[in-house]
Design an enzyme around this catalytic site. Structure first.
Site, short mmCIF file in Angstrom:
data_model
loop_
_atom_site.label_atom_id
_atom_site.label_comp_id
_atom_site.label_asym_id
_atom_site.label_seq_id
_atom_site.Cartn_x
_atom_site.Cartn_y
_atom_site.Cartn_z
CB THR A 63 53.46 81.72 100.58
OG1 THR A 63 52.55 81.94 99.65
CG2 THR A 63 52.73 80.54 101.42
CD GLU A 84 49.19 80.85 97.46
OE1 GLU A 84 48.48 79.85 97.47
OE2 GLU A 84 49.50 81.22 96.42
CE LYS A 144 55.89 77.63 102.35
NZ LYS A 144 57.41 77.30 102.04
CG ASP A 179 38.13 79.93 89.33
OD1 ASP A 179 39.45 80.21 89.22
OD2 ASP A 179 37.38 80.60 90.07
P1 NAD Z 1 60.17 75.28 93.02
O1 NAD Z 1 58.95 74.40 93.10
O2 NAD Z 1 60.70 76.00 91.94
O3 NAD Z 1 61.30 74.60 93.91
C1 NAD Z 1 61.17 73.89 94.90
C2 NAD Z 1 62.65 73.15 95.23
O4 NAD Z 1 62.49 72.30 96.31
C3 NAD Z 1 62.81 72.43 93.97
O5 NAD Z 1 64.53 72.42 93.72
C4 NAD Z 1 62.66 70.88 94.34
O6 NAD Z 1 63.49 69.80 93.76
C5 NAD Z 1 63.00 71.05 96.06
N1 NAD Z 1 62.54 69.90 97.05
C6 NAD Z 1 61.08 69.81 96.87
N2 NAD Z 1 60.74 68.80 97.79
C7 NAD Z 1 62.01 68.36 98.35
C8 NAD Z 1 62.51 67.62 99.50
N3 NAD Z 1 61.59 66.76 100.02
N4 NAD Z 1 63.64 67.67 99.72
C9 NAD Z 1 64.73 68.43 99.47
N5 NAD Z 1 64.26 69.12 98.14
C10 NAD Z 1 62.98 69.14 97.91
O7 NAD Z 1 59.65 76.39 94.18
P2 NAD Z 1 59.91 78.15 94.33
O8 NAD Z 1 58.91 78.84 93.39
O9 NAD Z 1 61.56 78.39 94.16
O10 NAD Z 1 59.54 78.08 95.74
C11 NAD Z 1 60.64 78.16 96.82
C12 NAD Z 1 59.99 78.53 98.17
O11 NAD Z 1 59.54 79.96 97.99
C13 NAD Z 1 58.73 77.64 98.62
O12 NAD Z 1 58.91 77.35 99.90
C14 NAD Z 1 57.57 78.37 98.42
O13 NAD Z 1 56.60 78.01 99.15
C15 NAD Z 1 58.22 79.78 98.54
N6 NAD Z 1 57.50 80.81 97.99
C16 NAD Z 1 57.09 80.87 96.60
C17 NAD Z 1 56.67 82.10 95.71
C18 NAD Z 1 56.69 81.79 94.09
O14 NAD Z 1 55.81 82.74 93.68
N7 NAD Z 1 57.14 80.93 93.60
C19 NAD Z 1 56.20 82.95 96.50
C20 NAD Z 1 56.26 83.09 98.00
C21 NAD Z 1 57.00 81.88 98.56
O1 DAU Z 2 51.51 84.04 96.45
C1 DAU Z 2 52.54 83.42 96.56
C2 DAU Z 2 52.27 81.99 95.88
O2 DAU Z 2 52.26 82.24 94.36
C3 DAU Z 2 53.49 81.02 96.11
O3 DAU Z 2 53.31 80.61 97.48
C4 DAU Z 2 53.00 79.74 95.36
O4 DAU Z 2 54.34 78.90 95.75
C5 DAU Z 2 53.38 80.16 93.70
O5 DAU Z 2 53.05 78.95 92.96
C6 DAU Z 2 52.18 81.43 93.43
O6 DAU Z 2 50.88 80.73 93.66
P1 DAU Z 2 49.71 80.87 92.70
O7 DAU Z 2 48.78 80.09 92.75
O8 DAU Z 2 49.26 82.36 92.90
O9 DAU Z 2 50.39 80.88 91.37
P2 DAU Z 2 50.27 80.60 89.95
O10 DAU Z 2 51.07 80.99 88.99
O11 DAU Z 2 49.76 79.13 90.01
O12 DAU Z 2 48.70 81.47 89.40
C7 DAU Z 2 48.68 82.93 89.39
C8 DAU Z 2 47.32 83.11 89.31
O13 DAU Z 2 47.16 82.65 87.92
C9 DAU Z 2 46.32 82.54 90.08
O14 DAU Z 2 45.34 83.39 90.32
C10 DAU Z 2 45.64 81.45 89.34
C11 DAU Z 2 45.89 81.82 87.74
N1 DAU Z 2 46.42 80.75 86.74
C12 DAU Z 2 47.14 80.02 86.67
C13 DAU Z 2 47.75 79.12 85.94
C14 DAU Z 2 48.90 78.03 86.14
C15 DAU Z 2 45.41 80.92 85.51
O15 DAU Z 2 44.68 81.59 85.24
N2 DAU Z 2 45.83 79.80 84.61
C16 DAU Z 2 46.93 79.13 84.70
O16 DAU Z 2 47.13 78.30 83.80
#
Ligand code: NAD
Ligand code: DAU
Length: 350
Positions: free
Chosen positions: A133, A135, A162, A287
């Site tokens: 990520t 982050e 991460k 926040d």
């Molecule tokens: P998600 O939370 O939707 O899915 C995570 C998956 O991992 C689930 O299917 C869960 O069951 C599985 N999991 C969790 N713990 C486990 C364990 N101990 N053993 C086996 N499986 C396990 O996550 P996502 O949003 O699809 O993110 C996937 C990857 O991408 C993560 O590594 C996250 O850090 C990274 N990422 C996410 C975003 C985003 O915006 N969602 C952005 C950048 C990177």
């Molecule tokens: O940047 C990549 C990351 O993006 C991934 O690594 C993470 O797995 C993914 O969850 C996401 O993290 P964020 O914290 O940025 O995502 P989230 O959707 O939780 O929040 C997006 C923005 O919105 C953040 O600034 C917090 C704000 N927020 C979030 C929620 C859930 C709100 O204002 N209200 C809310 O209810």
């Protein structure tokens, strides 16, 4: 991609399930996918319904916890795993603030186990791709972008876990010569995202006319990428990326949270009219502690070396996404009612 037996971890989550669909739809991918997922609250087998039937013999599911090293080694041996694409993680920042424990277990120890299993596979092992990520880089001021050279400064237990996993991946390449690639991506959105994350949460709450929580002043900025663009970037890096390298992935779509929430309100008003603007549901709330102010990604390395750039604009991607959630109410209702968790307990006894 020349893997014959690709282990995808976390394939029942948001990005993992989109990636499996994306890869199996490509003609030049001829391998098998073994999806190892422990089915936490975020893992949903329904995200891949119909996939095994549509691709006979090419998709297998293993309910496995990546914290269980013997189970991972058994999967490597049973399926002749020659590559890994590692998505499995605890992924939600707010949960990491309340209860960091499982983030340390899965994101750090789980990644360590996978690296060990890959190392033990020996010379037949071709590639470990680690999904990370933006982050890990911390927070930006009003100017500038994260590059691959930006120092790591994680601010939440999630991003610290991460960052730690990224360092392990790098160390396994440098120390043991494990073939690795690593990608750091910005915020994804699209179908099958668990409705605790900003975009699906706001869409569903708007539909149900519930309050739309905006943290702080709503002016935090994220760089948004449509999920299939992320999947294509990962596939490109796995196929052509230099081993041992890191690539940033982003959308060139910086948006303030409040602007996104307003756009969603307007889209839901248009697609599911209620006679009154959903904007009146917007509620500013306390926040998030340690809330990073701004993320923005410089992905010129990925573009210059491997030719990738995003295909979807934020406006078109958000419209598609809102439409998907409107057309798949059953999916989100089953999630919100806990129906999948009961199904998992019945089928797997946990
Ligand atoms: P998600 O939370 O939707 O899915 C995570 C998956 O991992 C689930 O299917 C869960 O069951 C599985 N999991 C969790 N713990 C486990 C364990 N101990 N053993 C086996 N499986 C396990 O996550 P996502 O949003 O699809 O993110 C996937 C990857 O991408 C993560 O590594 C996250 O850090 C990274 N990422 C996410 C975003 C985003 O915006 N969602 C952005 C950048 C990177
Ligand atoms: O940047 C990549 C990351 O993006 C991934 O690594 C993470 O797995 C993914 O969850 C996401 O993290 P964020 O914290 O940025 O995502 P989230 O959707 O939780 O929040 C997006 C923005 O919105 C953040 O600034 C917090 C704000 N927020 C979030 C929620 C859930 C709100 O204002 N209200 C809310 O209810």
């Amino acid at each position: 991609m020349d893997s014959e037996n690709l282990l995808v971890t976390g394939g029942c989550g948001f990005i993992g399930s989109n990636f499996i669909r994306h890869l199996l739809a490509r003609e030049n991918f001829r391998g098998r996918i073994i999806n190892a997922d422990s089915l936490t609250y975020a893992g949903n087998p329904d995200n891949l319904s119909g996939i095994a039937e549509a691709h006979p013999g090419r998709y297998l599911f293993e309910k496995t916890d990546i914290c269980d090293l013997p189970a991972l080694k058994a999967i490597f041996a049973r399926h002749g795993i020659d590559a890994v694409c590692h998505f499995a993680a605890e992924s939600h920042v707010d949960r990491s603030i309340k209860r960091p424990d499982s983030f340390i277990q899965t994101n750090i120890l789980g990644t360590f186990n996978l690296l060990e299993a890959a190392r033990a596979a020996g010379s037949r092992f071709r590639l470990f791709h680690h999904i990370s990520t933006d982050e890990v880089y911390g927070s930006l001021g009003p100017e500038g972008y994260f590059t691959e050279e930006t120092p790591y400064r994680p601010n939440s237990p999630y991003s610290a876990s991460k960052a730690s996993s990224d360092h392990l991946v790098r160390a396994y390449h440098e120390t043991y010569g494990l073939p690795t690639t690593l990608s750091n991506c910005s915020n994804n959105y699209g179908p099958y995202q668990f409705p605790e994350k900003l975009i699906p949460l706001i869409v569903l709450n708007a539909l149900e006319r519930k309050p739309l929580p905006v943290y702080g002043d709503g002016k935090n900025v994220r760089d948004w990428l449509y999920v299939t663009d992320h999947c294509e970037a990962i596939r490109t890096i796995m196929e052509k990326g230099r081993r041992g390298e890191t690539y940033n992935i982003g959308g060139h779509a910086e948006m303030e949270n409040i602007a996104i929430v307003e756009m969603i309100c307007d889209l839901v008003d248009e697609l599911a009219p209620a006679g009154v603007s959903r904007r009146c549901l917007i509620t500013f709330v306390k926040d998030r502690p340690g809330h990073d102010r701004r993320y923005a990604i410089d992905f010129s390395k990925l573009h210059g070396e491997l030719g990738w750039s995003p295909a979807e604009s934020f406006v078109s991607g958000l419209r598609k996404t809102v439409r998907w959630y409107l057309e798949n109410r059953g999916w989100s209702e089953r999630i919100r009612s806990g129906a999948y968790q009961s199904w998992i307990r019945e089928h797997y006894g946990v």
